[in-house]
Design an enzyme around this catalytic site. Structure first.
Site, PDB file in Angstrom:
ATOM      1  N   TYR A  71      49.931  38.747  47.154  1.00 26.93           N
ATOM      2  CA  TYR A  71      49.995  37.288  47.256  1.00 26.93           C
ATOM      3  C   TYR A  71      51.013  36.846  48.303  1.00 26.93           C
ATOM      4  CZ  TYR A  71      46.842  34.948  44.057  1.00 26.93           C
ATOM      5  OH  TYR A  71      45.724  34.396  43.494  1.00 26.93           O
ATOM      6  N   HIS A 124      52.175  37.732  40.769  1.00 29.63           N
ATOM      7  CA  HIS A 124      51.627  36.839  41.794  1.00 29.63           C
ATOM      8  C   HIS A 124      52.133  35.407  41.650  1.00 29.63           C
ATOM      9  CE1 HIS A 124      49.228  40.197  42.750  1.00 29.63           C
ATOM     10  NE2 HIS A 124      48.175  39.933  42.020  1.00 29.63           N
ATOM     11  N   LYS A 147      40.450  34.501  33.162  1.00 26.53           N
ATOM     12  CA  LYS A 147      39.192  35.120  33.577  1.00 26.53           C
ATOM     13  C   LYS A 147      38.027  34.485  32.834  1.00 26.53           C
ATOM     14  CE  LYS A 147      40.906  39.707  34.889  1.00 26.53           C
ATOM     15  NZ  LYS A 147      40.292  39.670  36.244  1.00 26.53           N
TER      16      LYS A 147
END
EC number: 1.1.1.49
Length: 465
Positions: free
Chosen positions: A163, A224, A310
């Site tokens: 990232y 991240h 997700k």
């Protein structure tokens, strides 16, 4: 990756060695790689030629991760290449990228230290790149850091987080500290809340067994999204030297208060446990929203909302800075929504500001619109490098600005370890949510409780070329 590094890796200086337990030939490895480097359709003769030249830089050595025999063979192959290049001063420059499970990092690093260090008579350097997950909690991360730290100095260790190689993430320092109008606004007096969001519209897709060992917090938020938070919240460094930037990031992490249980919502999408590699009673979250609070003069009282999941209804990663309501609002524009500064990391990289303007026409009515810098439109014809392209080039150059320092890693695990241990012990359980939804409704309720005001009726649409 071939796209950007062609021309930056001179064939008379660079050679790439693959090392693993699988027994294959040089040509077998090259053929495997070729499919990732050449488009299925439309490859030009020049592209094919460039790929062929690149593949000739690659050789393969087979060996185990804890035996000197394989690593001495690897050292022999590397040394032959180095001595063929006229033995120039500083020509023994060795970069080891460990695309391996963290459990074998210590043994592999020990073998590198014992067998494969750069040759002193040629000068140069040896550097090691390690991927996440770097540990499972504070204790395991510190044990791993100690084991590797006994073998290599900190300037030799590159803890990579891709990232930090993304174009829009790297733009954060420039946006914040090179634009005058942001300087007086970037604080608790003007900003109501900050959201850092990662959403995927697919599930674990056959990676359920691996994912279940870590969960969404270890996989995405602790690394991240927390790195992004540092760049949003840090003070201006005294220079762009890597150590000065990383010093400021550590100060932010050490100012984060303990995460409260009532400011966390966990979720697990329905069907996750249908994966045969996932335990039937898995408590692993595939969704999490957590509020982080920074105890310092600039950010006291401003919630930083970290959200990742997700199997949701969209795919995107973005930073959303929401400003406070206008005091004494004579246009009653509160119903139009607040001003927001949005950095869209993926897809459709963009920076845009949501603001209230006059609705065109005869009436004096307000409507929300945006000032938009969409990279695909503004920078046509310019190839934006992949994150790993930048970061690998940085490791070759010896620039550690976009890599995680040991004390930074320790501070990040210190923030999340208590929460992770509660999840591991079953004290906090994920709420089921339907695949393809926004996630648990409780997460939206938490956002509202934190002060986030959603704009209804306004949707940012990427401009067409």
């Amino acid at each position: 990756m071939i796209r950007c590094l062609i021309g930056l890796l001179p064939s008379d200086e660079v050679h790439i060695f693959g090392y693993a337990r699988t027994k294959i030939s040089d040509d077998e490895l090259r053929n495997r790689l070729r499919s990732y480097l050449v488009p299925e359709k439309g490859a030009s003769p020049n592209q094919l030629n460039d790929v062929s030249k690149f593949l000739q830089l690659i050789k393969y050595v087979s060996g185990s991760y804890d035996s000197e025999d394989g690593f001495r063979l690897l050292d022999k192959e590397i040394s032959e290449h180095e001595y063929l290049k006229n033995s120039k001063e500083g020509s023994s420059r060795r970069l080891f990228y460990l695309a391996l499970p963290p459990s074998v990092y210590p043994s592999v690093c020990k073998m590198i230290k014992t067998c494969c260090m750069n040759k002193s008579e040629l000068g140069g350097w040896t550097r090691v790149v390690v991927e996440k997950p770097f540990g499972r909690d504070l204790q395991s991360a510190e044990e791993l850091s100690t084991q590797i730290g006994e073998l290599f100095e900190e300037p030799q260790i590159y803890r990579i987080d891709h990232y930090l190689g993304k174009e829009l993430v790297q733009n954060m320092l420039v946006l914040r500290f090179a634009n005058r109008f942001f300087l007086p606004l970037w604080n608790r007096d003007n900003i109501d809340n900050v959201q850092i969001v990662f959403r995927e519209d697919f599930g674990t897709e056959g990676r359920g067994g691996y994912f279940d060992q870590y969960g969404i917090i270890r996989d995405i938020i602790q690394n991240h999204l927390l790195q992004v938070l540092c760049l949003i919240a840090m003070e201006k460094p005294i220079s762009l030297k890597p150590e000065h930037i990383r010093d400021e990031k550590v100060k932010v992490l050490e100012s984060v208060l303990p995460i409260r249980d009532d400011e966390v919502v966990l979720g697990q999408y329905e069907g996750y446990r249908d994966d045969p590699t996932v335990p039937d009673q898995s408590n692993t979250p595939t969704f999490a929203t957590a509020i982080l609070r920074i105890h310092n003069e600039r950010w006291e009282g401003v919630p930083f909302i970290m959200k990742a999941g997700k199997a949701l209804n969209s795919r995107k990663a973005e930073i959303r800075v929401q400003f406070k309501d206008v005091p004494g609002d004579i246009f009653r524009s509160k119903k139009q929504g607040r001003n927001e500064f949005v950095i869209r990391l993926q897809p459709f990289e963009a920076i845009y500001m949501k603001l209230t303007v006059k609705q065109p026409g005869l009436e004096m009515s307000a409507v929300q619109s945006e000032l938009d810098l969409s990279y695909g439109q503004r920078y046509q014809g310019i190839t934006i490098p992949e994150a790993y392209e930048r970061l690998i080039l940085d490791t070759i150059r010896g620039d550690q600005q976009h890599f995680v320092r040991r004390d930074e890693l320790k501070a990040s695990w210190k923030i999340f370890t208590p929460l992770l241990h509660k999840i591991d012990r079953g004290e906090l359980n994920p709420i089921p949510y339907k695949a393809g939804s926004r996630g648990p409704a409780e997460a939206d309720e938490l956002l509202e409780k934190a002060g986030y005001v959603q704009t209804h009726g306004y949707i940012w649409i990427p401009p067409t070329l």
